[in-house]
Design a protein around this motif. Structure first.
Motif, PDB file in Angstrom:
ATOM      1  N   ARG A 348       0.854  -1.269  -0.166  1.00  0.00           N
ATOM      2  CA  ARG A 348      -0.004  -0.013   0.057  1.00  0.00           C
ATOM      3  C   ARG A 348       0.764   1.278   0.014  1.00  0.00           C
ATOM      4  O   ARG A 348       0.740   2.354  -0.787  1.00  0.00           O
ATOM      5  N   GLU A 569      -9.160   4.461  -6.893  1.00  0.00           N
ATOM      6  CA  GLU A 569      -9.720   3.674  -5.786  1.00  0.00           C
ATOM      7  C   GLU A 569      -9.226   4.007  -4.497  1.00  0.00           C
ATOM      8  O   GLU A 569      -9.989   3.935  -3.473  1.00  0.00           O
ATOM      9  N   ARG A 570      -8.065   4.626  -4.543  1.00  0.00           N
ATOM     10  CA  ARG A 570      -7.403   4.753  -3.186  1.00  0.00           C
ATOM     11  C   ARG A 570      -7.140   6.358  -3.063  1.00  0.00           C
ATOM     12  O   ARG A 570      -6.849   6.613  -1.746  1.00  0.00           O
ATOM     13  N   PRO A 573     -11.439   8.893  -3.492  1.00  0.00           N
ATOM     14  CA  PRO A 573     -12.356   8.995  -2.335  1.00  0.00           C
ATOM     15  C   PRO A 573     -12.349  10.073  -1.526  1.00  0.00           C
ATOM     16  O   PRO A 573     -13.354  10.599  -0.917  1.00  0.00           O
ATOM     17  N   ASP A 574     -11.043  10.527  -1.113  1.00  0.00           N
ATOM     18  CA  ASP A 574     -10.842  11.984  -0.216  1.00  0.00           C
ATOM     19  C   ASP A 574     -11.559  13.090  -0.400  1.00  0.00           C
ATOM     20  O   ASP A 574     -11.887  13.910   0.288  1.00  0.00           O
ATOM     21  N   ALA A 577     -15.056  13.694   1.107  1.00  0.00           N
ATOM     22  CA  ALA A 577     -14.496  14.019   2.670  1.00  0.00           C
ATOM     23  C   ALA A 577     -14.148  15.589   2.633  1.00  0.00           C
ATOM     24  O   ALA A 577     -14.952  16.135   3.798  1.00  0.00           O
TER      25      ALA A 577
ATOM     26  N   GLY B 519      -6.969  -3.353   3.728  1.00  0.00           N
ATOM     27  CA  GLY B 519      -7.626  -2.630   4.252  1.00  0.00           C
ATOM     28  C   GLY B 519      -7.556  -2.385   5.812  1.00  0.00           C
ATOM     29  O   GLY B 519      -8.048  -1.426   6.450  1.00  0.00           O
ATOM     30  N   HIS B 522      -6.562   1.339   6.742  1.00  0.00           N
ATOM     31  CA  HIS B 522      -7.765   2.147   6.738  1.00  0.00           C
ATOM     32  C   HIS B 522      -8.514   1.841   8.039  1.00  0.00           C
ATOM     33  O   HIS B 522      -9.263   2.862   8.566  1.00  0.00           O
ATOM     34  N   ALA B 577     -14.662   7.934   3.677  1.00  0.00           N
ATOM     35  CA  ALA B 577     -13.697   8.044   2.804  1.00  0.00           C
ATOM     36  C   ALA B 577     -12.910   6.617   2.812  1.00  0.00           C
ATOM     37  O   ALA B 577     -12.540   5.870   1.842  1.00  0.00           O
ATOM     38  N   ARG B 580     -14.510   3.595   1.621  1.00  0.00           N
ATOM     39  CA  ARG B 580     -14.510   3.314   0.134  1.00  0.00           C
ATOM     40  C   ARG B 580     -13.268   2.674  -0.242  1.00  0.00           C
ATOM     41  O   ARG B 580     -13.346   1.952  -1.181  1.00  0.00           O
ATOM     42  N   LYS B 581     -12.137   3.198   0.371  1.00  0.00           N
ATOM     43  CA  LYS B 581     -10.937   2.845   0.022  1.00  0.00           C
ATOM     44  C   LYS B 581     -10.564   1.298   0.433  1.00  0.00           C
ATOM     45  O   LYS B 581     -10.049   0.497  -0.048  1.00  0.00           O
ATOM     46  N   LEU B 582     -10.934   0.847   1.697  1.00  0.00           N
ATOM     47  CA  LEU B 582     -11.182  -0.174   2.306  1.00  0.00           C
ATOM     48  C   LEU B 582     -11.775  -1.316   1.291  1.00  0.00           C
ATOM     49  O   LEU B 582     -11.445  -2.250   0.877  1.00  0.00           O
ATOM     50  N   ALA B 584     -12.114  -1.143  -1.522  1.00  0.00           N
ATOM     51  CA  ALA B 584     -11.608  -1.398  -2.951  1.00  0.00           C
ATOM     52  C   ALA B 584     -10.692  -2.744  -2.977  1.00  0.00           C
ATOM     53  O   ALA B 584     -10.475  -3.423  -4.003  1.00  0.00           O
ATOM     54  N   GLY B 585     -10.385  -3.413  -1.629  1.00  0.00           N
ATOM     55  CA  GLY B 585      -9.783  -4.689  -1.636  1.00  0.00           C
ATOM     56  C   GLY B 585      -8.302  -4.539  -2.179  1.00  0.00           C
ATOM     57  O   GLY B 585      -7.628  -3.348  -2.143  1.00  0.00           O
TER      58      GLY B 585
END
Lengths: 601, 601
Positions: A348, A569-570, A573-574, A577, B519, B522, B577, B580-582, B584-585
């Motif tokens: 990550r 995807e990572r 999304p922010d 928020a 995840g 997150h 947010a 949503r990231k989590l 995403a897998g």
């Protein structure tokens, strides 16, 4: 010891494929930038930075600069030799005007070199970097005579330059400066005052240092409207234009800092030093802003620089260091443990670094192209459009780019575990060095206000509308592509958040300007997130097209597609928020009085 | 020079009003913790830390520790005298068992003191801090004889302790350790190996150092199931229990680090040193985890500590430094500029610090109360519940608390502009010192996996279900309160995101454990955000009740309500947010191979 390899493949992808520099071949300066020439510059500059500058980075941190009793300053061991080699190679002249000894090539290429030098050794790169800022101001506001006197030797690197704004009691609020400029009989001025935080203010690399200094003439308005800009050379030029008499400027001390130890951050004392006005009286701030804007883009690049070098080393470490087993079962059954590269949390952090670095590089070079187009595009409309876009984007590149660059450098340090905290591994230096970029050339809070208070409303919001249109168009162009459309859809959602945030400002900031101030930092981040998303969409589109041609380095292009999807995807999304925070306004933020912040016993 | 004032009013609010410690008066140890007694401890400890420890913080950073040729280590000037005063005052004995010379008071009070010492001087606080960890392990796993031999003098502070886990090739993955423990004829063991990163490993503060060392006995399983724990004193105790013969352990070097220079981080060489096994053979890791868990809570507290001290100084600076004018018009027309405190972006950073610090303090002390209840609550059910909650929360307090504490320290440095980067102002030290907390005692990535891979699924998710129920109940309790209900509503939404994320893990992690790993970080942050929101709701509720009584310090309680509202609008939105990231897998995160991370030329 950490190492550095210039990411030349990625640079070529951006310059040749994404920006398609060759398509601008009809513009002045671009005609010489043939693909072969570009490749040569990129590869040779990359080699120089990796081989000559990078090995001095840790040495510079360890030794720092030394001020001697006579006020002279010695740079770290090896810096002088490396600087001479840098000048000899002519790397600083690439994008400078041919009239003054430059090579007149596109700013894009100058920026590539600036990235590589800053990544290899930020403290070193600041010496020529400050010269760049100073020459930009002289080019824009100096008289022809001043240009001829100073530019050739500054561009060649024989002399260096500095920017003197800050004083002990004022940084952001330059209207308060106290340095005085008294006119002399010969048209020069006598400059007296104290400037602090002057990067590259005194050193042993060049035979002269050309200080650009903000000061006030007698009777000037007591505000930012009363500031003039002066050239104050360390050695006054003699009749042959060579350094002659020592001028009345001296280094009073050098700061002990968190990082960039290899660069001398000086207190400069001006004691009736001889200076010459640049441009008009009381218009100094405008001239200084020309150099500030160039410098701010350079600082944005520093955000990328430390993120990149720390990333490269973290990748090496993650592949080498073995600890634990993959969650899905042992990968390397011959060894007692797997490389930590197998752990999702490590991956990550590496992926975050990869997608930031590549998109930030694309953004910086895209920004450099706008700078080129501002001066060189064929129509007035194109020039204005480019100027508008780069003006809008400068605070984002500087502010968002350095905020995130610092985060990445910290994450890369984290990959090393305890070793990341120990000096010899070099990772903590990257963190310390990168921290300054969020502060100098206007703190990132100042950048956010420049973006939201100045750039957004300018000309009735023309720039931001253009920006929205450009991204909308890119999104629309991939609507039917099954690989790209999902990425574009997420970008579209994030762009929608930015549009809504912009609208919220329009509806609320007039009534209470604190609402703008309270949301400015959030807005800058939303825009940074969206803009890097736009870069990823552009890069993914180019990669997809390249893959259709069944290229030999398929994996490179496929990685771009995966990275674009990961970014979507990572990172995107922010934006939502941040919009929610922004729309909370300033009420609770500004409600508490001083007393509530005091520590009560 | 930076200063520190212990936030005693806020501590009393949490201890007396929010936790209502007096209501536990029927539990052992709590009966002596009368409100008067609590106030005295809080005030005196605060004074001691502010007056004796804080002034040594910058000195410690500047001088660091010195290793001499004979392997001995000298701590920075003033540390020895301060340590003697610390021992003399008995601050380390507060929450320790009376049986071994402690005062047997609640752990909550011990934690208050740990906060103050760590905030005043983290490098110093680590010397008694490590002793705490070591005594916890001996208390839990040592024989009665060992307890009697070592605990009294460690608790009094006459001797100190260390934790020896890491070796050059292994940190997280302790199954790989190579340090050997060969049995001697007399029941002792001969310990040989190299340990690194040993905080407080060698120094001049105490007459003995009791090392707790992980090592492998001959024929032990070659995994984490083959690790035993040993007591290895620097000086072997003589027949009177006094330090006698020098043992075969020595400091090979001390690390040059990014920060906490005042603490000696040692390479310790064990060369047939005499050690005594603690607890059962091959069960060393379990004993070590007892001490790790105590240590992890202490490290979480360090996240608060550096955030708090940097905040206090940033407030002072923001009220003193004048730059620019308020966006709503000049505030101080007699001066040339307003204090930067008027700027929303400065206030944003100060408010973020304030709401983090106060909620994190509440969380840490709430956590300390759970530790107390684990041992002392009246029913088995209550003890198990407390144990479950603190087990679940420990990685969040450590991981989220130090991630955000570091962010805050950086923001507070940012308030200082360029001065924040210069050493003499002290702000950059807070950043450097706080950086380590994200790394040691298990990196924050390890914390995230402890939370998601171990704590969440334990006992069929009983702990997390309890956690949800506790917060649901708090939310329900304020549904009819017009001030609190809006805050609770935002918390409920964020809690909903956490529940959804938990569910997503349940549905996806079994099929592919990488989804959990991808995840985990997150999730830890979602839980941190929600948990601090829960603390704010608790504090707001108490403040609201207090205000109904028309108290004399109304402003203090009103500020709590404003802060709770600010937290809800500015911090809770991130939970969505992150979810949503989590969700995403791990697919794109894990897709790229090693080659894609190499820097291509």
């Amino acid at each position: 010891m950490p190492t550095y390899t210039a990411p030349t493949r990625d640079t070529r992808f951006i310059v040749n494929e994404m920006l398609d520099l060759a398509s601008y071949g009809n513009l002045p300066g671009f005609e010489n930038a043939t693909p072969d020439m570009i490749d040569t510059v990129i590869n040779e500059a990359g080699k120089f930075c990796a081989e000559v500058l990078a090995p001095l980075n840790q040495i510079g941190d360890e030794h720092g600069c030394t001020r001697h009793e006579d006020g002279s300053v010695t740079t770290p061991p090896g810096f002088k030799e490396a600087y001479d080699a840098y000048v000899e190679s002519g790397w600083g002249t690439i994008a400078k005007p041919e009239e003054f000894g430059g090579q007149g090539l596109p700013h894009v290429l100058g920026f590539v070199i600036e990235e590589y030098t800053g990544t290899a050794n930020q403290a070193f790169a600041m010496y020529p970097g400050l010269t760049n800022g100073a020459t930009a101001a002289i080019e824009a506001a100096g008289s022809q005579e001043q240009k001829e006197m100073y530019l050739p030797k500054m561009i060649s690197g024989e002399w260096s330059g500095t920017m003197n704004l800050t004083e002990p009691h004022c940084g952001t609020d330059l209207g308060m400066i106290r340095t005085k400029a008294e006119p002399n009989d010969d048209g020069s001025y006598s400059i007296t005052g104290t400037k602090i935080f002057i990067s590259a203010g005194e050193h042993d690399l060049t035979s002269n240092i050309i200080h650009l200094v903000l000061a006030k003439t007698p009777g000037a308005p007591d505000s930012s409207k009363g500031i003039s800009l002066f050239i104050v050379p360390k050695y006054i030029l003699d009749e042959n234009g060579e350094p002659g008499e020592r001028n009345g400027v001296s280094c009073g001390s050098i700061e002990k800092k968190m990082g960039i130890h290899g660069n001398a951050t000086c207190v400069l004392n001006y004691d009736g030093a001889k200076g010459w006005m640049v441009g008009e009286e009381n218009k100094g701030l405008a001239a200084m802003f020309i150099m500030m804007n160039a410098a701010r883009l350079g600082v944005g690049l520093q955000g990328l620089a430390q993120a990149e070098v720390s990333y490269q080393n973290a990748v090496t470490y993650a592949l080498d260091r073995r600890q634990g087993r993959a969650l899905t079962g042992p990968k390397d059954t011959d060894a007692k443990a797997d490389p930590i590269f197998v752990h999702p949390d490590v991956r990550r952090m590496l992926m975050d670094a990869k997608v930031f670095n590549e998109a930030m590089r694309a953004l910086c070079l895209w920004g450099a192209l706008q700078v080129d187009l501002t001066h060189k595009a064929q129509t007035q409309e194109e020039r204005e459009e480019a100027d508008m876009l780069i003006g809008l984007m400068t605070p984002v590149i500087k502010g968002y780019g350095t905020d995130k660059g610092y985060d990445i450098a910290n994450n890369m340090q984290q990959v090393y575990g305890g070793h990341g905290y120990v000096r010899e591994w070099g990772m903590e230096q990257f963190v310390r060095d990168s921290r300054i970029a969020m502060i100098y050339e206007g703190t990132n809070g100042v950048q956010a206000m420049d973006l939201c208070g100045r750039k957004l409303p300018a000309k009735g919001g023309k720039a931001i509308q253009k920006y929205f249109a450009v991204i909308d168009e890119e999104i629309a162009s991939v609507k039917d592509d099954e690989t790209l459309a999902p990425i574009a859809a997420v970008l579209e959602k994030a762009l929608g958040e930015q549009k809504a945030a912009t609208m919220w400002f329009m509806q609320n900031a007039m009534q209470n300007p604190n609402h703008l101030g309270a949301g400015a930092h959030h807005y800058m981040h939303i825009m940074g997130i969206v803009t890097l998303g736009y870069m990823w969409l552009k890069m993914a589109k180019v990669a997809k097209e390249a893959l259709a041609g069944d290229p030999s380095d398929k994996a490179f292009y496929e990685a771009k597609l995966t990275s674009a999807a990961y970014y979507a995807e990572r990172w995107l999304p922010d934006a939502g928020a941040l919009r929610r925070k922004l729309e909370a306004g300033s009420e609770n933020m500004m409600k508490l009085t001083e007393d509530a912040f005091a520590t009560a016993a």
